[in-house]
Design an enzyme around this catalytic site. Structure first.
Site, mmCIF file in Angstrom:
data_model
loop_
_atom_site.group_PDB
_atom_site.id
_atom_site.type_symbol
_atom_site.label_atom_id
_atom_site.label_comp_id
_atom_site.label_asym_id
_atom_site.label_seq_id
_atom_site.Cartn_x
_atom_site.Cartn_y
_atom_site.Cartn_z
ATOM 1 N N CYS A 178 5.088 34.802 7.006
ATOM 2 C CA CYS A 178 5.851 35.564 7.988
ATOM 3 C C CYS A 178 6.354 34.642 9.090
ATOM 4 O O CYS A 178 6.017 34.829 10.263
ATOM 5 C CB CYS A 178 4.989 36.666 8.563
ATOM 6 S SG CYS A 178 4.299 37.705 7.272
ATOM 7 N N GLU A 206 0.872 -1.189 0.000
ATOM 8 C CA GLU A 206 0.000 0.000 0.000
ATOM 9 C C GLU A 206 0.899 1.226 0.000
ATOM 10 O O GLU A 206 1.193 1.801 1.029
ATOM 11 C CB GLU A 206 -0.968 -0.008 1.190
ATOM 12 C CG GLU A 206 -0.335 -0.459 2.487
ATOM 13 C CD GLU A 206 -1.274 -0.487 3.681
ATOM 14 O OE1 GLU A 206 -2.451 -0.830 3.496
ATOM 15 O OE2 GLU A 206 -0.811 -0.174 4.797
HETATM 16 C C1 PLP Z 1 1.001 6.504 5.186
HETATM 17 C C2 PLP Z 1 0.706 5.067 5.110
HETATM 18 C C3 PLP Z 1 1.016 4.350 3.948
HETATM 19 C C4 PLP Z 1 1.739 4.954 2.771
HETATM 20 O O1 PLP Z 1 3.035 5.264 3.121
HETATM 21 P P1 PLP Z 1 4.089 5.774 2.000
HETATM 22 O O2 PLP Z 1 5.307 6.042 2.797
HETATM 23 O O3 PLP Z 1 3.494 6.995 1.398
HETATM 24 O O4 PLP Z 1 4.238 4.670 1.026
HETATM 25 C C5 PLP Z 1 0.662 3.020 3.903
HETATM 26 N N1 PLP Z 1 0.050 2.407 4.945
HETATM 27 C C6 PLP Z 1 -0.259 3.075 6.086
HETATM 28 C C7 PLP Z 1 -0.929 2.351 7.175
HETATM 29 C C8 PLP Z 1 0.064 4.416 6.202
HETATM 30 O O5 PLP Z 1 -0.219 5.054 7.331
#
Ligand code: PLP
Length: 408
Positions: A343, A265
Site C-alpha cells: 500500500c 571483489e
Molecule cells: C558493495 C561492495 C562491493 C561489491 O560491489 P558490486 O557493485 O556489487 O560489485 C565490493 N566492495 C565493497 C567494499 C563494497 O562495499
C-alpha cells in the site's frame, strides 16, 4: 528454457505464483568463465552483500578465490559454508567485537577505513598477542564519471581521504601489531564502461606506486574493488567483459614492475544474471488513462528498481489456464506499469513498458534479479507471504530437464 520451467512450476501450485529462481549451472558457468579469463596475477572475490544466500555461497566457494564481507554476520555466513576460504573484511564502523571475530575466524585482510580504526585494530591485536594484516582503504580524489553510485571521488563515509594517506602511513609505522600489505580502492557501483573501469585501475596503480615509493613500503596487493555493472535498461548490451580483459592485460603489463596481486571483489556482476524473480499478475486495470498490473509480490521482494527509480527488465510467461467463470482481464498492444501488492505508490517495479499482450494469471519473469534483490528488500512490510526460493540444479538446463528442479 526458464519460461517453460516457470510454467510447470506454476502448474504444481495452487496459490498465485511468486518465487526467486536461481539457475545454479548458469552461475557456475559464468563465474568459471570470469576466473579463467582473468590474467594470472588477478584474484576474484565475491562480495557477499550482493546476495549471501547459502546455496549461492556453497556453489561459489569452490570457484572464487575468496569472499568479501562487511560484518561479523557475513563472516559467520562464510565460515558456515567454508572453514578456510580467504575472507576480506571491509566496511565503515567496525566494532571491537567484529574485529575480534575477524581475528578468531582467520580473516585474510582487514580493510581499514579510518585512522581511528587503525588504532583500534592495533589495540585489539596487541591484546590478543597477534598481528593483523590490512589493506588501507583510500577515497581517491578522482573517480569514474558515469558509474551509478559513487563511494569515492566524492565526500563519503568510506576510506581514508587521499590527502590523509601520508598521515595514515605514518601511523601504521608506529603500530607494532598492524601490517600493511596494500591499498583498497572500491569506488563505484554499476559501471558499464570497460575503458573507464580499466582507467580507474590504472589510476589506482599510479597512486599506490607513488605511496609505495615515497614510504618505501613492501606492498603485495592492490584491491580495485567491485562495481562492474548490469545494464538493466538494455539487457542485450551488457558490460563487455572480453574487451575489459584485453584492456586490463595492457594496464597490468604497464605496471608489471610492481609485482602485486590485483584483487577484484565483485558482487552484482557475479550474482545478478543467475537469479530470476517470478510473480503472477493478480489484477490489471486502467487508472487516469494508464494501465497498471498488480503482481503477487513487489518491492518487498525486489527493492532494487524502487531504490534506484528504474524499471526492472522482465518477460511475460503466458499461462493458458483461467479458473473462473467470468471474463479474464487483459491488455493488448499498450504500455503498462508494474506495481506490487504493497500500500505505497513507491511499490513499482517497472514503468510504462510496451507489451503486446498480458492477462491476469500470466507470470512476469524479472531477469538479473540475483544481486541486490531479496537481500536488500524489506520482506515483512505488510506481512505478505515470502516468495519461494527455488534452485534449479540440472546440467544443462533445457526442456528435457524440467523435472529436475530442487526446491527449498
Ligand atoms: C558493495 C561492495 C562491493 C561489491 O560491489 P558490486 O557493485 O556489487 O560489485 C565490493 N566492495 C565493497 C567494499 C563494497 O562495499
Amino acid at each position: 528454457m526458464i519460461e517453460n520451467i516457470v510454467k510447470s512450476l506454476k502448474q504444481e501450485r495452487e496459490q498465485p505464483f511468486c518465487a526467486y529462481i536461481y539457475d545454479m549451472p548458469k552461475l557456475r558457468r559464468h563465474v568459471n568463465k570470469l576466473i579463467e579469463s582473468l590474467p594470472s596475477a588477478c584474484r576474484l572475490f565475491y562480495a557477499i552483500k550482493a546476495n549471501s544466500d547459502e546455496t549461492l555461497l556453497k556453489a561459489l566457494a569452490p570457484i572464487v578465490h575468496g569472499f568479501e564481507v562487511a560484518s561479523l554476520g557475513e563472516i559467520e555466513k562464510v565460515r558456515a559454508v567454508d572453514e578456510s576460504i580467504p575472507i576480506l573484511f571491509g566496511g565503515p564502523g567496525k566494532t571491537k567485537e567484529e574485529i575480534e571475530g575477524a581475528i578468531d575466524h582467520g580473516v585474510t585482510f582487514l580493510h581499514v577505513e579510518s585512522l581511528h580504526e587503525l588504532q583500534l585494530v592495533n589495540y585489539i591485536a596487541a591484546q590478543k598477542r597477534t598481528s593483523i594484516s590490512i589493506l588501507l582503504r583510500v577515497n581517491l580524489r578522482n573517480s569514474v564519471p558515469n558509474a551509478q553510485l559513487k563511494m569515492s571521488g566524492v565526500p563519503s563515509q568510506f576510506g581514508v581521504d587521499e590527502e590523509e594517506v601520508s598521515g595514515a602511513i605514518d601511523l601504521v609505522r608506529c603500530l607494532p601489531n598492524v601490517r600493511l600489505f596494500g591499498f583498497h580502492f572500491h569506488a563505484m557501483s554499476n559501471n558499464l564502461d570497460p575503458a573507464a573501469h580499466v582507467h580507474f585501475i590504472d589510476h589506482c596503480f599510479e597512486k599506490a606506486k607513488i605511496w609505495g615509493k615515497e614510504w618505501d613500503l613492501d606492498l603485495s596487493y592492490i584491491n580495485v574493488g567491485g562495481g562492474i555493472g548490469i545494464n538493466y535498461q538494455m539487457v542485450e548490451e551488457q558490460f563487455n567483459w572480453d574487451n575489459f580483459i584485453l584492456r586490463l592485460e595492457k594496464i597490468l603489463e604497464k605496471h608489471s614492475d610492481a609485482n602485486w596481486q590485483t584483487i577484484f571483489e565483485c558482487g552484482r556482476y557475479i550474482a545478478s544474471s543467475c537469479g530470476y524473480y517470478a510473480a503472477e499478475v493478480l489484477d490489471i486495470k486502467q487508472n487516469h488513462g494508464r494501465y497498471f498490473c498488480i503482481i503477487r509480490g513487489g518491492s518487498h521482494h525486489l527493492r532494487l528498481p524502487a531504490a534506484w527509480k528504474q524499471s526492472h527488465p522482465f518477460t511475460i510467461v503466458p499461462i493458458e489456464e483461467w479458473p473462473y467463470p467470468f471474463k479474464r482481464p487483459e491488455v493488448n498492444e499498450s504500455t503498462i506499469t508494474v506495481a506490487g501488492e504493497l500500500c505505497t505508490p513507491n511499490d513499482v517495479l517497472a514503468r510504462n513498458v510496451p507489451i503486446s499482450r498480458l492477462h491476469v494469471g500470466d507470470i512476469l519473469l524479472f531477469s538479473y534479479a540475483g544481486a541486490y534483490g531479496w537481500s536488500i528488500s524489506h520482506h515483512d512490510f505488510l506481512t505478505h507471504p515470502h516468495p519461494e526460493h527455488i534452485y534449479l540444479d540440472s546440467e544443462p538446463i533445457n526442456e528435457a530437464d524440467e523435472k529436475l528442479v530442487e526446491s527449498r
